[in-house]
Design an enzyme around this catalytic site. Structure first.
Site, PDB file in Angstrom:
ATOM      1  N   HIS A  55       0.866  -1.192   0.000  1.00 58.92           N
ATOM      2  CA  HIS A  55       0.000   0.000   0.000  1.00 58.92           C
ATOM      3  C   HIS A  55       0.899   1.237   0.000  1.00 58.92           C
ATOM      4  O   HIS A  55       1.636   1.462   0.956  1.00 58.92           O
ATOM      5  CB  HIS A  55      -0.909  -0.001   1.231  1.00 58.92           C
ATOM      6  CG  HIS A  55      -1.873  -1.152   1.261  1.00 58.92           C
ATOM      7  ND1 HIS A  55      -3.060  -1.142   0.575  1.00 58.92           N
ATOM      8  CD2 HIS A  55      -1.800  -2.372   1.855  1.00 58.92           C
ATOM      9  CE1 HIS A  55      -3.702  -2.291   0.764  1.00 58.92           C
ATOM     10  NE2 HIS A  55      -2.947  -3.064   1.534  1.00 58.92           N
ATOM     11  N   ASP A 300       2.133  -6.794   2.528  1.00 58.08           N
ATOM     12  CA  ASP A 300       0.938  -6.036   2.946  1.00 58.08           C
ATOM     13  C   ASP A 300       1.379  -4.785   3.704  1.00 58.08           C
ATOM     14  O   ASP A 300       0.743  -4.382   4.691  1.00 58.08           O
ATOM     15  CB  ASP A 300      -0.027  -6.894   3.772  1.00 58.08           C
ATOM     16  CG  ASP A 300      -1.380  -6.210   3.985  1.00 58.08           C
ATOM     17  OD1 ASP A 300      -1.625  -5.149   3.373  1.00 58.08           O
ATOM     18  OD2 ASP A 300      -2.179  -6.729   4.778  1.00 58.08           O
TER      19      ASP A 300
HETATM   20  N1  LIG Z   1      -4.021  -5.130   6.007  1.00 56.19           N
HETATM   21  C1  LIG Z   1      -4.582  -4.137   6.645  1.00 56.19           C
HETATM   22  O1  LIG Z   1      -4.844  -4.253   7.840  1.00 56.19           O
HETATM   23  N2  LIG Z   1      -4.846  -2.967   6.044  1.00 56.19           N
HETATM   24  C2  LIG Z   1      -4.707  -2.663   4.654  1.00 56.19           C
HETATM   25  C3  LIG Z   1      -5.809  -3.234   3.831  1.00 56.19           C
HETATM   26  C4  LIG Z   1      -5.667  -4.711   3.606  1.00 56.19           C
HETATM   27  O2  LIG Z   1      -4.612  -5.187   3.176  1.00 56.19           O
HETATM   28  O3  LIG Z   1      -6.645  -5.434   3.803  1.00 56.19           O
HETATM   29  C5  LIG Z   1      -4.659  -1.159   4.483  1.00 56.19           C
HETATM   30  O4  LIG Z   1      -4.869  -0.651   3.380  1.00 56.19           O
HETATM   31  O5  LIG Z   1      -4.358  -0.477   5.475  1.00 56.19           O
HETATM   32 ZN   LIG Z   2      -6.393  -7.076   2.623  1.00 55.43          ZN
END
Ligand SMILES: NC(=O)N[C@@H](CC(=O)O)C(=O)O
Ligand SMILES: [Zn+2]
Length: 423
Positions: A55, A300
């Site tokens: 992200h 992630d």
């Molecule tokens: N993993 C998370 O807890 N958060 C992610 C979204 C996601 O990957 O589901 C985000 O965008 O913050």
């Molecule tokens: Zn996710």
């Protein structure tokens, strides 16, 4: 363009050798005098790491991360390519937004930033986004995901799987049956009962994975399962793979290490989706990665601004930083299993994302020089303030980890030297 001679480097743990990088590729030529010599004795060369789940927060939440700061964190973590998730603001659900992210990645020039496109308009789960337009855009999108949310509607999921077959695309599913996780604050189990917090049951993940592998099998399409977190999910995947379903799966470093017991301190740094699970889930995930039932480690990487994390558990956003600690965590869990690490963190993710030029064979002349040099013996203490990410929400603060990234090269250009980003 600079040429580099890596003296005495060990490629994936093999006997030390000299590796010459010239004109963006691994070269079999004799190094000239103009080559910059790097003493790489004791260092291990890996193909540059590839993250299928990052992200980057731009556009929209540049206070938490930008394409540039996230790219720098990635390079420092040994990555040469990252796939940028679509849950930005605006959502990456049009050719315009994915091209913007792709262009920002090129401008930063530290890793290849491959945008992921949303499956549905606005991640709302109602109407399919313009998948074809994103696939044929300059960003060349191949992975589509509503990550953060599940594509819960089975008819929409089926249509999306059918649609992406035309361009060998893949749907990356955040597997969470929303009706089973309403109000969830952590893993549903003994610890959630003790703390009095509403739980996210393992079956909310497993039921969607079971449904989706059947849908993927039915339409003969490709499914990728994001951040697998339970032992039951592993069993569903094991059966699906045995039947030849075209399914791949990822696990995060934090799900390979941390457990739901950490929620007991109510420190939101440990709040994440899917939630940290139990010790036996962690053991099953480790074994699944070894067995290849889980194909890749994905970070992630989920940066969040201070006000979104340093608040009460119930109000904190879920998510943890990952890019700068992923390889050290994997090293601490599995030890120096270099072939395993190269496959699960570079070769397999490059294949899933369709990123030619990454995950290549460093012993072959002509391979694009996308690689990273690791000092496996170096130990370092995670200091949130010392990370390159714009955010600070690492769950590993104060932890001593093995493995330091000394240098990273993107198509023969150094992005990291002496453990520091070059720009
Ligand atoms: N993993 C998370 O807890 N958060 C992610 C979204 C996601 O990957 O589901 C985000 O965008 O913050
Ligand atoms: Zn996710």
């Amino acid at each position: 363009m600079m040429a580099y001679l890596l003296k005495g480097v060990s490629i994936l743990g093999a006997e030390p050798t000299d590796l010459f990088i010239k004109d963006g590729v691994i070269s079999s030529d004799k190094a000239g005098k103009d080559a910059e010599v790097i003493d790489a004795s004791g260092l291990v060369a890996l193909p540059g790491l590839v993250d299928v789940h990052t992200h980057l927060r731009e556009p929209g939440r540049e206070d938490a991360e930008t394409v540039e700061t996230g790219s720098r964190a990635a390079a420092l973590g040994g990555y040469t390519a990252v796939c940028a998730m679509a849950n930005t603001s605006p959502v990456a659900d049009t050719a315009g937004v994915v091209e913007q992210v792709w262009r920002l990645g090129r401008e930063a020039g530290l890793v290849d930033v491959q945008p992921i496109g949303a499956v549905t308009v606005g991640l709302a789960g109602k109407q399919m986004a313009e998948l074809g337009a994103m696939a044929t855009s300059a960003a060349n999108v191949r992975i589509f995901s509503d990550d953060g949310f599940c594509v819960a509607d089975p008819k929409l999921m089926r249509r999306a799987l059918e649609y992406v077959k035309a361009f060998d695309g893949v749907i990356a599913q955040h597997a969470e049956e929303p009706r089973l996780t309403e109000g969830a604050q952590m893993h549903e189990g003994e610890v959630s009962t003790r703390l009095g917090l509403t739980g996210w049951p393992a079956v909310a993940e497993e039921a969607i994975i079971a449904r989706d592998v059947l849908l993927a099998e039915h339409v003969g399409s490709r499914l990728h399962v994001c951040h697998v977190s339970t032992a039951g999910s592993v069993e569903v995947l094991r059966q699906a793979k045995a039947r030849g379903v075209r399914v791949t799966a990822e696990v995060t470093p934090h799900h390979l290490l941390l457990t739901d017991e950490l929620a007991a301190g109510y420190d939101p740094v440990f709040k994440v989706n899917p939630p940290l699970r139990t010790r036996s889930d962690v053991e099953a995930l480790r074994q699944a990665l070894l067995d290849g039932i889980i194909d890749v480690v994905a970070t992630d990487h989920a940066p969040h601004a201070v006000q979104d994390k340093e608040c009460e558990w119930a109000y904190a956003r879920p998510g943890m930083l990952g890019l700068e600690t992923a390889l050290p965590i994997v090293l601490s869990v599995f030890g120096e299993q270099w072939d395993l690490i190269a496959d699960r963190m570079s070769i397999a993710p490059a294949r899933i994302a369709g990123l030619a030029g990454h995950g290549g064979d460093l012993t072959k002349a002509g391979t694009p020089a996308n690689l990273t040099l690791v000092d496996p013996k170096a130990r370092w203490v995670v200091d949130p303030g010392g990370l390159a990410s714009r955010s600070r929400n690492t769950p590993y603060a104060g932890l001593t980890l093995p493995g330091r990234i000394v240098a990273t090269f993107l198509r023969g250009e150094a992005t990291v030297l002496d453990g520091k980003a070059v720009k």
